[in-house]
Design an enzyme around this catalytic site. Sequence first.
Site, PDB file in Angstrom:
ATOM      1  N   HIS A  75      27.361  63.218  34.111  1.00  0.00           N
ATOM      2  CA  HIS A  75      28.775  63.053  34.435  1.00  0.00           C
ATOM      3  C   HIS A  75      29.036  61.618  34.889  1.00  0.00           C
ATOM      4  O   HIS A  75      29.947  60.956  34.388  1.00  0.00           O
ATOM      5  CB  HIS A  75      29.185  64.041  35.518  1.00  0.00           C
ATOM      6  CG  HIS A  75      30.529  63.761  36.126  1.00  0.00           C
ATOM      7  ND1 HIS A  75      31.703  63.954  35.438  1.00  0.00           N
ATOM      8  CD2 HIS A  75      30.876  63.259  37.344  1.00  0.00           C
ATOM      9  CE1 HIS A  75      32.720  63.599  36.215  1.00  0.00           C
ATOM     10  NE2 HIS A  75      32.248  63.162  37.379  1.00  0.00           N
ATOM     11  N   ASP A 104      43.933  37.998  15.550  1.00  0.00           N
ATOM     12  CA  ASP A 104      42.798  38.902  15.744  1.00  0.00           C
ATOM     13  C   ASP A 104      41.964  38.316  16.870  1.00  0.00           C
ATOM     14  O   ASP A 104      42.345  37.331  17.486  1.00  0.00           O
ATOM     15  CB  ASP A 104      41.973  39.043  14.454  1.00  0.00           C
ATOM     16  CG  ASP A 104      41.236  40.377  14.414  1.00  0.00           C
ATOM     17  OD1 ASP A 104      40.642  40.755  15.434  1.00  0.00           O
ATOM     18  OD2 ASP A 104      41.268  41.043  13.372  1.00  0.00           O
ATOM     19  N   SER A 169      26.420  45.873  24.049  1.00  0.00           N
ATOM     20  CA  SER A 169      27.768  46.096  23.519  1.00  0.00           C
ATOM     21  C   SER A 169      28.821  45.474  24.430  1.00  0.00           C
ATOM     22  O   SER A 169      29.719  44.753  23.969  1.00  0.00           O
ATOM     23  CB  SER A 169      27.992  47.608  23.371  1.00  0.00           C
ATOM     24  OG  SER A 169      29.349  47.902  23.361  1.00  0.00           O
ATOM     25  N   HIS A 253      27.808  46.566  41.917  1.00  0.00           N
ATOM     26  CA  HIS A 253      29.069  46.388  42.602  1.00  0.00           C
ATOM     27  C   HIS A 253      30.122  45.692  41.753  1.00  0.00           C
ATOM     28  O   HIS A 253      31.247  46.168  41.669  1.00  0.00           O
ATOM     29  CB  HIS A 253      28.942  45.734  43.978  1.00  0.00           C
ATOM     30  CG  HIS A 253      30.206  46.012  44.739  1.00  0.00           C
ATOM     31  ND1 HIS A 253      30.434  47.212  45.352  1.00  0.00           N
ATOM     32  CD2 HIS A 253      31.337  45.310  44.838  1.00  0.00           C
ATOM     33  CE1 HIS A 253      31.655  47.220  45.830  1.00  0.00           C
ATOM     34  NE2 HIS A 253      32.228  46.074  45.538  1.00  0.00           N
ATOM     35  N   HIS A 303      25.693  48.625  49.571  1.00  0.00           N
ATOM     36  CA  HIS A 303      25.237  49.930  49.092  1.00  0.00           C
ATOM     37  C   HIS A 303      23.896  50.287  49.701  1.00  0.00           C
ATOM     38  O   HIS A 303      23.371  51.356  49.460  1.00  0.00           O
ATOM     39  CB  HIS A 303      25.102  49.920  47.570  1.00  0.00           C
ATOM     40  CG  HIS A 303      26.409  49.708  46.870  1.00  0.00           C
ATOM     41  ND1 HIS A 303      27.211  50.744  46.467  1.00  0.00           N
ATOM     42  CD2 HIS A 303      27.051  48.580  46.516  1.00  0.00           C
ATOM     43  CE1 HIS A 303      28.296  50.262  45.897  1.00  0.00           C
ATOM     44  NE2 HIS A 303      28.233  48.947  45.908  1.00  0.00           N
ATOM     45  N   THR A 328      42.745  42.335  47.462  1.00  0.00           N
ATOM     46  CA  THR A 328      43.243  43.641  47.043  1.00  0.00           C
ATOM     47  C   THR A 328      44.557  43.952  47.743  1.00  0.00           C
ATOM     48  O   THR A 328      45.506  44.467  47.131  1.00  0.00           O
ATOM     49  CB  THR A 328      42.199  44.729  47.344  1.00  0.00           C
ATOM     50  OG1 THR A 328      40.916  44.250  46.957  1.00  0.00           O
ATOM     51  CG2 THR A 328      42.501  45.993  46.606  1.00  0.00           C
ATOM     52  N   LYS A 331      47.388  42.203  46.158  1.00  0.00           N
ATOM     53  CA  LYS A 331      47.838  42.882  44.949  1.00  0.00           C
ATOM     54  C   LYS A 331      48.773  44.035  45.300  1.00  0.00           C
ATOM     55  O   LYS A 331      49.839  44.195  44.721  1.00  0.00           O
ATOM     56  CB  LYS A 331      46.636  43.408  44.171  1.00  0.00           C
ATOM     57  CG  LYS A 331      45.871  42.304  43.488  1.00  0.00           C
ATOM     58  CD  LYS A 331      45.035  42.870  42.382  1.00  0.00           C
ATOM     59  CE  LYS A 331      44.773  41.853  41.320  1.00  0.00           C
ATOM     60  NZ  LYS A 331      45.914  41.203  40.757  1.00  0.00           N
TER      61      LYS A 331
END
Lengths: 613, 252, 216
Positions: A75, A104, A169, A253, A303, A328, A331
């Site tokens: 998940h 493009d 990717s 992070h 963390h 933040t 914002k």
Amino acid sequence: MATNVLTLPRTSEPTGIWSWITTVDHKRLGLLYLLTAVAFFLIGGIEALIIRTQLALPNGTVVDPSLYNQLFTMHGTTMIFLAVMPLNTGFGNYLVPLMIGARDMAFPRLNAFGYWLYLFAGILLYASFIFGNAPDAGWFGYAPLTERAYSPGHGIDFWVLSLQLLGISSLVGSLNFVVTILNMRAPGMTINRLPLFVWGVLVTSLLIIFAIPSITVALILLLFDRYFGTSFYLASAQGDPMLWQHLFWFFGHPEVYIMIMPAFGIISEVLATYSRKPIFGYAAMAFAFAGISFVSFTVWAHHMFATGLSPVADAVFAATSFLVAVPTGIKIFNWLGTIWKGSIRVTTAFLFAAGFIGQFTIGGLGGVMLATVPVDWQITDTYFVVGHFHYVLFAGAVLALFAGTYHWFPKMTGRYLDERLGQIHFWLTMVGMIMLFFFMHYLGVIGMPRRIYTYAPGQGWDIWNMIETIGAFIVAAGVLVFVVNVFISLRQPKTATDDPWDGQTLEWATSSPPPVYNFAAMIPVNSPRPFWDAKYGPHSEFAENPKTIDLSGGSTAHVHLPNPSIWPLLLSLALTIFAVGIIFGPQTGWILAPIGVVLMFGSFLGWLAQPAG
Amino acid sequence: MEQEQSFQRSTADPHHDPGDFVAEEKRIQQAKPNYVGVFVALAILTAIEISITLIFPSEEGAGATIGRVPLLLFLTVAKALLVILYYMHLKFDSRLYSYFFGAGVLAFGLPFVISMIFLMSPPQLASQRHEGGAPGEQRPTPNPNAGPPVTLKLQGFEFEFDPGALAANSGQVVRIELQNTGSVEHNFVMPSEPVATLPEPWVTNNGTVIAKAPVASVGKGGFTAPAPGDYAFYCNVPGHALAGMHGIISIK
Amino acid sequence: MSAVGKLEKAGDRVGSHMEQVVSEAQVQPEHAETTTGLDHRKLLIWVFIASETIFFASLMATYLVFRGKTPPQDGLAHLDLNVASINTFILLASSLTMVLALQSIESGKKGRLIGLLILTALLGALFLGGQALEYNELITNGVSIDTNLFGATFFTLTGFHGAHVAIGILWIIMLIIRALRGGISQHNHLAVELGGLYWHFVDLVWVVLFTIIYLI
């Protein structure tokens, strides 16, 4: 003009499966990204529903502990790497060239390569279920649990290789975005006139470029531990499991911001459009993007407070983590300033964006709490953390992506999504989401650890877990309404106008859906909202006396579009074969890996030999 | 200084377009960097680095007083700058490239390396790292009279070693070949102290990993046999030793 | 003027400075291939190199944090400073030949370009040979990737650098083939420059590796 269009060299064949397989058109690739990511989002959602059903009642017996571990690992990995990141990439792919007035991306074939690699990596990850052993060590795969001695099956191998492919990717996708945004802007579109969504994508791409190598190294070392008998993460042989945590979170992070920055951009576009005002404090918003992205690289050890870093390190990382709240906060206040005194149209997209502001703020405040070291020591690895990151990722990124979907769906398909169903979707999502995630904070504080597959009754957890599970099914009902809405819309005739929402940016200055060459004529760009200027005159605050804009003037005679190409798909297939070769290396005598390398080299030469167009 | 001038040149001259690729090439050509000179400079700096290392082989003594490591790092940075500015001609190129490269190295790469060193190797471990072992630990020296190197083969499986008793002479070079015939990883760990003082070394996970054997493989490793006495050896994968996976090696 | 207004103005000023950096001169739109005037591919290579610095920074951090955990006689002592020093000179020389190759094609000397590219590839191969010698020495002394932490970190770090050198050699060989087939000329030699940038970067990484592995 019609004849011009017909004689155009094409990005892809007009129709048919082959045209989609060989396409290098950014719009088609964007749609492919979005569709694939939604499919993975639904799969990840089903996994979440099984998890919640298991936890609805104490001593649940829906799944066994081993399957439960696989479910929450898959998940997390699915939602982060296969759903939210590609959804952002999909929107970016579709919209960035349109918003900056380009035909493009800078490297169309690289773009296609990124998509196919993402698809194959996703399939590779889910192939682990077929081999009976999905990864089960959590999305951050802490060593030494992921070592061969403790995870002897192939699950972790699938996870490692799939993440490596996804890393490549994302990396090529981001390199492409950076070059496109810097190099292919319409005349007059300077850096400080970029739409904020493009700013978000630019900053996200830079984050990916600087963060991905760290997890690449972490995964390589893990791979060597598992296959070649090294002991980077094995404390028993002088290695250090902390190394994994440092390398992983140095990526992990910024990854959080990689998921949320494009969402910030979407919210900025949506709020400005439906408030019919310019975004409040454009420059501050742009610098907040840059500020968050820089600070995000200096906070990784928050963390790891519970791992026993030195007090000095704890203090430093706590301080830098608090610092994230500043840009933040800028914002959030600027979004409020954007709505303030605007002539608001309460569409579904606006509702999702407004819901985002409130809910994301709660998630952000939870983050500030977790950055406080003593608090973190108490509630780390409890449901508080689960509640926090779902509040920033679901209430943040996913709500914003829904807002973006309702906003740009007419542009992408030429059809509107039904507003009534949309509002039902919104309210189900909001109510369900709050039931689902808000009480996780409380559960964490009263001591429910995360990642337990069941729990004993009578600890005061039962009622909250039941509420959460009900909330999960309400959210699922909302998503179902959304899917139904999309299918109903797609069966209707194309009724959307070119500019259905009175938009401000360049993507509305072309037809819905846009032609393969995007723009025949370009309007002048003198501000962050060129299309608004063209309609209402430069620097006009209010939508009065719209001018008609003649976009038919341009000629498509000189339009030069890239050729379709099969090589991106073949190259990514070869890379995937190489990855499979590594996973089953010891069993197959490493025969597939060199085959993969040869195929890679072959497709690479084919790529080089084909003229780009 | 040179850089300053070249930049001024580029802005002062209206016909000169620094963004234009062809013009940019011309600018590099005009500057005519002396590439061979750069190479000579690089070679000299490398020679200085190598001689510093040869003259002051360790961080102790005279080496420490001249700041050997900072000096070496300084020389390395100087060399790196030469390569970047001239060979990669960042000096003459668009500043945008420098910003990207600078962000990679200065903003993210270097701080990450430095903080990793501080976070993962706290200074109090420094002495230990120099000695290459725990403080005060004496590494046995090979004794040529103890006999030729001996290879001891044993099997490890759940949860036992076979044979469970080994023997060697003190000072003898011992090679261990641990064949894993079980279904999970096993290893061969030996403490530095004999059974007399450490009867159950696995309780505190005392000892060094000599060999480790993933499933269906042979783990190889070796050590110089310590002072005479009976030493325990065990597998330190959690739980294995407790389940009985240990043995005795007698050193004569 | 309100505080917010001032902030906006200040932001705008910084923004315009950034803009100036991004496009040092405003190019005429009808002549400009790209907004910044920089070639797509060259920009791509530079951003990619920036990304690679973090890759090698992570590997170097791994090497440095485990440095000294293995006693020298089990690893570090078997390294030969002579071989490494010669290797360093070889790689530095290859950087010189590469940059001279670029210089030759800039003045249209195609024959010299091909010769210097071949020399560069040979020097690169020689470097890999030196590395193979070093690996052989370590392995015969019983130090391989799974022996101890020194082996693990050393082989991983130098192995990935060696892989980059190998890719660089392949790249140069492709350049040689392209030059022989007439794909590179005085006015179309960006490919040489791109290959050169990558090659110099790999050289740069070795300059740092040499110090942290052999000298410090």
